[in-house]
Scaffold this active site. Structure first.
Site, mmCIF file in Angstrom:
data_model
loop_
_atom_site.group_PDB
_atom_site.id
_atom_site.type_symbol
_atom_site.label_atom_id
_atom_site.label_comp_id
_atom_site.label_asym_id
_atom_site.label_seq_id
_atom_site.Cartn_x
_atom_site.Cartn_y
_atom_site.Cartn_z
ATOM 1 N N SER A 105 6.552 2.838 13.605
ATOM 2 C CA SER A 105 5.125 3.004 13.815
ATOM 3 C C SER A 105 4.962 3.660 15.020
ATOM 4 O O SER A 105 5.781 3.441 16.070
ATOM 5 C CB SER A 105 4.729 1.332 13.971
ATOM 6 O OG SER A 105 3.412 1.445 14.449
ATOM 7 N N ARG A 135 -7.413 8.119 16.999
ATOM 8 C CA ARG A 135 -6.210 7.783 16.161
ATOM 9 C C ARG A 135 -6.052 9.076 15.236
ATOM 10 O O ARG A 135 -6.686 9.839 15.012
ATOM 11 C CB ARG A 135 -6.559 6.666 15.377
ATOM 12 C CG ARG A 135 -7.097 5.296 15.679
ATOM 13 C CD ARG A 135 -5.583 4.740 16.266
ATOM 14 N NE ARG A 135 -5.657 3.320 16.936
ATOM 15 C CZ ARG A 135 -6.076 3.230 18.058
ATOM 16 N NH1 ARG A 135 -6.114 4.073 18.996
ATOM 17 N NH2 ARG A 135 -6.348 2.084 18.425
ATOM 18 N N ASN A 157 -14.541 -2.782 16.846
ATOM 19 C CA ASN A 157 -13.911 -3.297 18.203
ATOM 20 C C ASN A 157 -13.829 -2.253 19.040
ATOM 21 O O ASN A 157 -13.133 -1.294 19.148
ATOM 22 C CB ASN A 157 -12.593 -3.652 17.705
ATOM 23 C CG ASN A 157 -12.523 -4.747 16.791
ATOM 24 O OD1 ASN A 157 -13.043 -5.824 16.986
ATOM 25 N ND2 ASN A 157 -11.665 -4.609 15.743
ATOM 26 N N VAL A 186 -1.965 5.134 8.682
ATOM 27 C CA VAL A 186 -1.958 5.619 7.367
ATOM 28 C C VAL A 186 -3.070 5.200 6.582
ATOM 29 O O VAL A 186 -3.336 4.069 6.804
ATOM 30 C CB VAL A 186 -0.620 5.372 6.850
ATOM 31 C CG1 VAL A 186 -0.426 6.034 5.321
ATOM 32 C CG2 VAL A 186 0.576 5.714 7.508
ATOM 33 N N PHE A 209 0.784 -1.261 0.005
ATOM 34 C CA PHE A 209 0.033 0.046 -0.020
ATOM 35 C C PHE A 209 0.796 1.354 0.023
ATOM 36 O O PHE A 209 0.759 2.027 -0.823
ATOM 37 C CB PHE A 209 -1.004 -0.013 1.255
ATOM 38 C CG PHE A 209 -1.445 1.217 1.944
ATOM 39 C CD1 PHE A 209 -1.939 2.170 0.775
ATOM 40 C CD2 PHE A 209 -1.224 1.853 3.144
ATOM 41 C CE1 PHE A 209 -2.510 3.457 1.122
ATOM 42 C CE2 PHE A 209 -1.950 2.906 3.373
ATOM 43 C CZ PHE A 209 -2.327 3.775 2.642
ATOM 44 N N ILE A 210 1.675 1.446 0.805
ATOM 45 C CA ILE A 210 2.312 2.743 0.997
ATOM 46 C C ILE A 210 3.566 2.701 0.104
ATOM 47 O O ILE A 210 4.059 3.637 -0.792
ATOM 48 C CB ILE A 210 3.180 2.706 2.479
ATOM 49 C CG1 ILE A 210 1.917 3.124 3.657
ATOM 50 C CG2 ILE A 210 4.044 4.122 2.589
ATOM 51 C CD1 ILE A 210 2.410 3.229 4.965
ATOM 52 N N TYR A 257 4.465 -6.771 17.044
ATOM 53 C CA TYR A 257 4.733 -5.980 15.922
ATOM 54 C C TYR A 257 5.463 -4.735 16.505
ATOM 55 O O TYR A 257 6.430 -4.237 15.971
ATOM 56 C CB TYR A 257 3.527 -5.687 15.346
ATOM 57 C CG TYR A 257 3.506 -4.538 14.551
ATOM 58 C CD1 TYR A 257 3.970 -4.598 12.911
ATOM 59 C CD2 TYR A 257 2.866 -3.130 14.736
ATOM 60 C CE1 TYR A 257 3.907 -3.574 12.136
ATOM 61 C CE2 TYR A 257 3.042 -2.256 13.846
ATOM 62 C CZ TYR A 257 3.687 -2.439 12.673
ATOM 63 O OH TYR A 257 3.637 -1.319 11.748
ATOM 64 N N VAL A 281 -8.993 -0.249 9.475
ATOM 65 C CA VAL A 281 -10.452 -0.021 9.517
ATOM 66 C C VAL A 281 -11.104 0.845 8.662
ATOM 67 O O VAL A 281 -12.266 0.644 8.295
ATOM 68 C CB VAL A 281 -10.590 0.699 11.050
ATOM 69 C CG1 VAL A 281 -9.803 2.122 11.085
ATOM 70 C CG2 VAL A 281 -11.851 0.750 11.531
#
Length: 324
Positions: free
Chosen positions: A131, A223, A216, A185, A22-23, A155, A199
């Protein structure tokens, strides 16, 4: 503002690790549009062939199918490269909790292989994806570099280790490394499918299909959702940053804070849907609230995000409407 006015030497060569993701694919597209030589290294485990095909007819784009867990592959890919932009990693907090050993192999050893290959090939700058998850359970908002808590997932730990290696490679070997702590992102080409989908694309796809999304937790978690073009800008500006700023990590966000339930209602309104969501249990390992202090990136990288959430989400919705 933005990345379109950024310039490098005419014959600059860029290697984008994870360039089919994606990025990574968005970075590859931007750089080829700007006329630079771009190599994409990806094993297509989470990256997509369609993202490669999108650029394959461009003379200044080369695809290398290979795995960052193999040092020889990384060494060959880095030959003659000026700048490495390493986005190659496996994302998803929940998946890392299920597969910690794989995350160690890919995100730690793989990134270390890329750093070592960059060092041995005398690459000018090594920029890599970190991250916001490295902040862990530290409660203070906004999140500021140097104020990290205990990480909450494998992670997050892999990203923390990447940053330590980035610091060491600058201090011990003189490789200019820049860690970019991405904050949630989103944007074009982000995958809406699968159990670990992010999401925003997941909700958009479900609403377009008249399905009932599940949030959830209570939906009050927040965010700093960051449009992908801001991230492209950060990567390119890090390539031009001073050597004094190397060896460090930088928050890359929009500097805002959106609640999940509010985003859900924004999407419903934009897509003209009246669907009440389900609420499920909160996800293990998730950070409750996230909001970036981007002053360090502004000062040392010249980062100046062009897209706030409102501007970015409209562009993302338009893209998904046309492409889903």
């Amino acid at each position: 503002m933005g990345f379109r006015d950024i310039t490098f030497e005419k014959n600059s060569v860029f290697l984008v690790g994870g360039g089919a993701g994606f990025i990574g694919s968005n970075i590859c597209e931007a750089l080829t549009d700007m006329g630079y030589q771009v190599r994409c290294l990806d094993n297509l485990s989470t990256g997509k062939q369609e993202n490669v095909d999108l650029l394959s007819d461009r003379e200044n784009y080369t695809f290398i199918k290979g795995d960052i867990r193999d040092l020889d592959t990384c060494m060959k890919a880095c030959e003659g490269v000026d700048y490495v932009l390493n986005q190659a990693a496996w994302g998803s907090v929940p998946r890392s909790i299920e597969m910690p050993l794989l995350y160690e192999e890919i995100n730690i050893r793989g990134t270390l292989n890329m750093m070592e290959a960059a060092r041995q090939n005398h690459v000018k700058k090594f920029v890599y994806a970190s991250s916001s998850s490295v902040y862990g359970d530290h409660p203070v908002l906004p999140k500021k570099e140097g104020q990290e808590g205990n990480v909450l997932s494998p992670y997050a730990l892999t990203k923390k280790v990447n940053e330590e290696y980035g610091r060491l490679y600058k201090e011990l070997y003189g490789l200019d490394t820049y860690g970019l702590r991405y904050f949630n992102v989103f944007g074009r080409r982000q995958d809406p499918n699968g159990a670990y989908a992010a999401v925003i694309p997941k909700f958009i796809k479900q609403l377009l299909n008249d399905e009932v999304p599940t949030i959830n937790g209570d939906g009050r978690q927040s965010r700093d959702f960051t449009y992908v073009d801001n991230v492209i800008e950060a990567n390119l500006k890090a390539c031009l940053a001073s050597s004094e700023a190397a060896g460090q990590a930088f928050n890359i966000g929009a500097g805002g804070r959106e609640y999940l339930i509010d985003i859900y209602h924004v999407l419903c309104e934009a897509l003209d849907k009246k669907i009440e969501p389900n609420f499920g249990p909160a996800r293990k390992g998730d950070i409750r609230d996230s909001n970036a202090d981007i002053s360090k990136a502004k000062e040392l990288l010249g980062y100046d995000p062009e897209y706030d959430f409102k501007k970015g989400i409209q562009l993302a919705i338009e893209w998904y409407k046309e492409n889903l």
